[in-house]
Design a protein around this motif. Sequence first.
Motif, PDB file in Angstrom:
ATOM      1  N   UNK A   1       0.812  -1.211   0.000  1.00  0.00           N
ATOM      2  CA  UNK A   1       0.000   0.000   0.000  1.00  0.00           C
ATOM      3  C   UNK A   1       0.849   1.267   0.000  1.00  0.00           C
ATOM      4  N   UNK A   2       2.158   1.122  -0.038  1.00  0.00           N
ATOM      5  CA  UNK A   2       3.037   2.291  -0.074  1.00  0.00           C
ATOM      6  C   UNK A   2       2.864   3.032  -1.392  1.00  0.00           C
ATOM      7  N   UNK A   3       2.834   4.353  -1.334  1.00  0.00           N
ATOM      8  CA  UNK A   3       2.654   5.133  -2.545  1.00  0.00           C
ATOM      9  C   UNK A   3       3.788   4.893  -3.534  1.00  0.00           C
ATOM     10  N   UNK A   4       4.970   4.576  -3.025  1.00  0.00           N
ATOM     11  CA  UNK A   4       6.114   4.316  -3.905  1.00  0.00           C
ATOM     12  C   UNK A   4       5.911   3.064  -4.756  1.00  0.00           C
ATOM     13  N   UNK A   5       4.911   2.250  -4.397  1.00  0.00           N
ATOM     14  CA  UNK A   5       4.644   1.000  -5.103  1.00  0.00           C
ATOM     15  C   UNK A   5       3.460   1.143  -6.051  1.00  0.00           C
TER      16      UNK A   5
END
Length: 278
Positions: free
Chosen positions: A207-211
């Motif tokens: 759920x990380x925005x970087x992903x």
Amino acid sequence: NNYVSFNNELWRIIGVFGNNVKLVRSETLGKLSWDSSDSTINSGQGVNEWSQADLKNYLNTMYYGGTEVTCYGGQNNSTTTCPTNRLDDASKTLIDNHTWNTGAIATIANQETFALNTVPFYKAERGNETGKICSSGGWCNDTVTRTTTWTGYIGLPYVTDWAYASSESACETNMNAGYNATASSDDEALANMTCKNNNWMHHGTTMDIEDATWVLSPVAYPGRAYGVWVVYGDGLVDDSSCATLPLSAFPTIYLKSNILIESGKGTSSNPYILKAGS
């Protein structure tokens, strides 16, 4: 079995749209801002108009055209190193200078269940709303002319391209199928997202925005003019992202209508080989 050898790389067939086959690169080019801006423009968070976006410029002017541009990786015009990949001359002759629909989509998720209806979303991607429906405030002060179509060579996938790439039938009606609206934590709410499953177009796991992965469509939001839709690695489709975030970019093209399959079986080890027809 939708693999294509293109630009000496593996690309994949999204589908046939009108007289054109649509392809997407199987691997990301890297992480770039969709757009960025000076701190005085939309508070440095970019402008959600694809026809002037920084990522559009990179994909069409540098990745396709071979002319150096500045690449961005954060707010306030924060720069980053451009990817080194380029399209070769043979591949460029196969790409259609296509008219893309760039309609904006409002926040149409059910606020109680977080359901996101696929068919209205598909229509809105091809609709007449722009990404700027606000009129004032520090997040809405750009003067960029808004459009709902754009003609060019290289774009990005749509959210619904991703949804229909899943073989899960629930995704035909709800792109956020599996979301648990009664969960006590984000991890629990997102644990069983459906549309990332059996989905050849899905990338990422968290759920990380970087992903997360960029798509083509802007967000039509009353309070800001810099939002763009994204697909998170955990399978959530969301409208809360700033255009400045450095997310994965997957170049997408339409082939010219006369392109033929010369050979191959469409597998990763024996992809389709293309050629120009008469």
